[in-house]
Design an enzyme around this catalytic site. Structure first.
Site, PDB file in Angstrom:
ATOM      1  N   GLY A 121       0.816  -1.219   0.000  1.00 36.84           N
ATOM      2  CA  GLY A 121       0.000   0.000   0.000  1.00 36.84           C
ATOM      3  C   GLY A 121       0.843   1.260   0.000  1.00 36.84           C
ATOM      4  O   GLY A 121       1.330   1.706   1.051  1.00 36.84           O
ATOM      5  N   THR A 123       0.372   3.871  -3.109  1.00 39.77           N
ATOM      6  CA  THR A 123      -0.321   4.898  -3.896  1.00 39.77           C
ATOM      7  C   THR A 123      -1.602   5.370  -3.204  1.00 39.77           C
ATOM      8  O   THR A 123      -2.349   4.559  -2.649  1.00 39.77           O
ATOM      9  CB  THR A 123      -0.675   4.331  -5.293  1.00 39.77           C
ATOM     10  OG1 THR A 123       0.488   3.737  -5.845  1.00 39.77           O
ATOM     11  CG2 THR A 123      -1.180   5.429  -6.210  1.00 39.77           C
ATOM     12  N   THR A 129       1.752   9.713  -8.155  1.00 37.85           N
ATOM     13  CA  THR A 129       3.170   9.407  -8.230  1.00 37.85           C
ATOM     14  C   THR A 129       3.993  10.177  -7.188  1.00 37.85           C
ATOM     15  O   THR A 129       5.103   9.803  -6.866  1.00 37.85           O
ATOM     16  CB  THR A 129       3.679   9.791  -9.639  1.00 37.85           C
ATOM     17  OG1 THR A 129       2.808   9.213 -10.601  1.00 37.85           O
ATOM     18  CG2 THR A 129       5.069   9.302  -9.883  1.00 37.85           C
ATOM     19  N   GLU A 243      11.235  -4.421  -7.412  1.00 39.53           N
ATOM     20  CA  GLU A 243       9.942  -4.440  -8.105  1.00 39.53           C
ATOM     21  C   GLU A 243      10.126  -4.154  -9.595  1.00 39.53           C
ATOM     22  O   GLU A 243       9.570  -4.834 -10.447  1.00 39.53           O
ATOM     23  CB  GLU A 243       9.039  -3.387  -7.465  1.00 39.53           C
ATOM     24  CG  GLU A 243       7.637  -3.343  -8.035  1.00 39.53           C
ATOM     25  CD  GLU A 243       6.790  -2.251  -7.382  1.00 39.53           C
ATOM     26  OE1 GLU A 243       7.355  -1.186  -7.039  1.00 39.53           O
ATOM     27  OE2 GLU A 243       5.589  -2.460  -7.229  1.00 39.53           O
TER      28      GLU A 243
END
Ligand SMILES: Cc1cc2nc3c(=O)[nH]c(=O)nc-3n(C[C@H](O)[C@H](O)[C@H](O)COP(=O)(O)OP(=O)(O)OC[C@H]3O[C@@H](n4cnc5c(N)ncnc54)[C@H](O)[C@@H]3O)c2cc1C
Length: 385
Positions: A121, A123, A129, A243
Site C-alpha cells: 500500500g 499509492t 506518483t 519491483e
C-alpha cells in the site's frame, strides 16, 4: 549478457507447472474477474513464491536473477504472475530492514504458504506518483499506532494476509529531511479487517484483483514497524528496484509469448496462396519486436545481476523496467496486427494478454517518471518536479 546455466532447471520447472494452467483457465477467470487461487497455491506449494526467503527461514534462498527467471517463465507460458508477484518484490524490504524477531515471526509461515504477503500500500488517490505528499498518517499511542487515511490500487488486498504499508509518522513540514517522516508497517489484515480496515475492489480492464483500502483508527502494534520510524521512504525505494527488475522480467516473458505466437501464426496462416509470414510487411514487425525484446532482456539481466551483487542499480532497474514494458507493449500490438481479426477473439488469449501487459508502462511507475529519473540522476539535468 548471458545467463548462468544453473537457472535452466528452474525455468523448466516453472514451465512444467504452468502447463497445468492453460489459456482456458485464465479466460474463465478473466470473464469473472476471479482470483487464480489454484495457480497461486501451486506456485506456493512448489516453493517458487518463497524463492527469495533465506533457507534459514524455510525459503529456497535464491537470488534476484532466479526470481526474475521465475516471473519471466510464468508470463512466457501465457499465465499471469500479477496475481502473486508482490510476495517477491516486497520481500527485499522485510529482509533488509525487518528485525530478526519480525523475520522469525513471519517468514517461515510465508514460506510454508500459511501466510500471504501480497499487498503493497503506497499509492493514494490524491498524491499519485508524488509519494512524499501521501496523507495516510500513523500516530503512536503507547504500544501501537493508529492509522488513518486511504490507499488506492492496493492490489491483491483481498487475497493477502499481510500488507506492507507506507504512512506518514511525522508531518511533512516537521520532518528533518525532504524524504523523512514516512514509515513502513507490516499490517496483519486478518486482525484489522472490519476493525478500522475496509477493502473495496476496483474493476479494471484486466483481471488484476486491485482495490482501494480505507483506514479508520486502524490499530497496528508498534512491533510491526519495519526498521526505524521516519526512514520508511528509503526502505521502500530500495524495494522498488526489486519491483522494477521483476516487473521488467515479467514484461520480457510477455514479449516472448507474443513473439512466439505471432511467428508461429504467421508461418501457418495462408492468405493469397502463401503464408502471411512470407510477406516482409508481416515478418519485419515480428523481427523488430524480437530485437526490442532481446535488447530489453540484456538490461533486465544487468539490473538483476547488480541488485544481486548488492551494488547500486537505481538507473539500471529503471531503464530495465522502461525498456521491457515498451518491448512487451510493442510485441502485444504487433501480435494483434499479425493475427488480424483473430487477435480480437477471446479464444486466442491475445486480447487478454494485450490488456494485461498494457499496465506496465503505467505501473508500478509510469514512463515519464522513469525518464525524469534518468534525466536528473544520470544526465545531471535539473529536477523537473
Ligand atoms: C492495475 C493497477 C495496479 C496497481 N497496483 C498497485 C499496488 O499494488 N500498490 C500501489 O501502491 N500502487 C499500485 N498501483 C498504482 C501505480 O503504481 C500508479 O498508478 C502509478 O504509479 C501512476 O500513478 P497515478 O496513477 O497516481 O498517476 P499520476 O501520478 O496521477 O500521473 C498521471 C500521469 O501524469 C504523468 N505525470 C505525473 N507527474 C508528472 C511529472 N512531474 N512529469 C511528467 N509526467 C508526470 C504520469 O507519468 C502519468 O502518465 C497500481 C495501479 C494500477 C492501475
Amino acid at each position: 549478457m548471458t545467463e548462468s546455466g544453473d537457472l535452466a532447471p528452474i525455468r523448466e520447472a516453472v514451465r512444467a507447472l504452468c502447463a497445468d494452467f492453460p489459456g482456458e483457465y485464465w479466460r474463465e477467470l478473466d470473464r469473472e474477474r476471479a482470483y487464480p487461487e489454484k495457480f497461486v497455491a501451486a506456485l506456493t506449494q512448489a516453493g517458487f513464491l518463497a524463492a527469495l526467503i533465506p533457507e534459514e527461514y524455510g525459503g529456497s534462498g535464491l537470488a534476484m536473477t532466479a526470481a526474475a527467471a521465475i516471473m519471466e517463465e510464468i508470463q512466457a507460458s501465457g499465465c499471469n504472475g500479477a496475481a502473486c508477484h508482490a510476495q517477491m518484490y516486497t520481500m527485499g524490504t522485510v529482509l533488509r530492514h525487518g528485525s530478526a524477531e519480525q523475520k522469525a515471526r513471519y517468514l517461515p509461515a510465508i514460506a510454508r504458504g500459511e501466510l500471504r504477503l501480497q499487498a503493497f500500500g503506497v499509492t493514494e488517490p490524491t498524491s499519485g506518483t508524488d509519494t512524499l505528499s501521501l496523507r495516510t498518517t500513523a500516530t503512536r499511542e503507547d504500544d501501537h499506532y493508529l492509522i488513518n487515511g486511504q490507499k488506492i490500487w492496493t492490489s491483491r488486498a483481498e487475497h493477502s494476509d499481510l500488507m506492507l504499508l507506507l504512512a506518514r509518522t511525522t508531518p511533512r513540514e516537521q520532518a528533518k529531511t525532504r524524504t523523512g517522516g514516512l514509515s513502513v508497517f507490516l499490517v496483519d489484515m486478518r486482525e484489522t479487517k472490519g476493525k478500522g480496515l475496509t477493502i473495496r475492489p476496483i474493476r479494471t480492464m484486466m483481471n488484476h484483483a486491485t482495490t482501494e483500502v480505507f483506514f479508520e483508527n486502524m490499530r497496528v502494534p508498534a512491533d510491526n514497524l519495519i526498521g526505524r520510524e521516519g526512514d520508511g521512504f528509503r526502505y521502500i525505494l530500495s524495494g522498488m528496484n526489486a519491483e522494477r527488475i521483476l516487473i521488467g522480467a515479467e514484461c520480457i516473458g510477455d514479449a516472448k509469448w507474443f513473439i512466439q505466437k505471432a511467428a508461429s501464426y504467421a508461418g501457418e496462416r495462408v492468405v493469397f496462396g502463401r503464408p502471411i509470414g512470407q510477406n516482409q510487411g508481416v515478418q519485419f514487425p515480428i523481427a523488430r519486436a524480437y530485437i526490442g525484446m532481446r535488447a530489453a532482456e540484456l538490461m533486465v539481466r544487468e539490473a538483476a545481476a547488480l541488485y544481486e551483487a548488492g551494488k547500486d542499480c537505481g538507473s539500471e532497474a529503471n531503464m530495465a523496467k522502461h525498456l521491457a514494458a515498451e518491448a512487451s507493449w510493442a510485441a502485444a500490438d504487433m501480435c494483434v496486427q499479425t493475427y488480424g481479426g483473430f487477435g480480437f477473439a477471446e479464444e486466442f488469449d491475445i486480447e487478454r494478454k494485450f490488456r494485461e501487459t498494457r499496465l506496465y508502462t503505467v505501473a508500478p511507475i509510469s514512463t515519464n517518471l522513469i525518464l525524469s529519473y534518468i534525466a536528473e540522476h544520470v544526465l545531471g539535468l535539473p529536477r523537473s518536479y
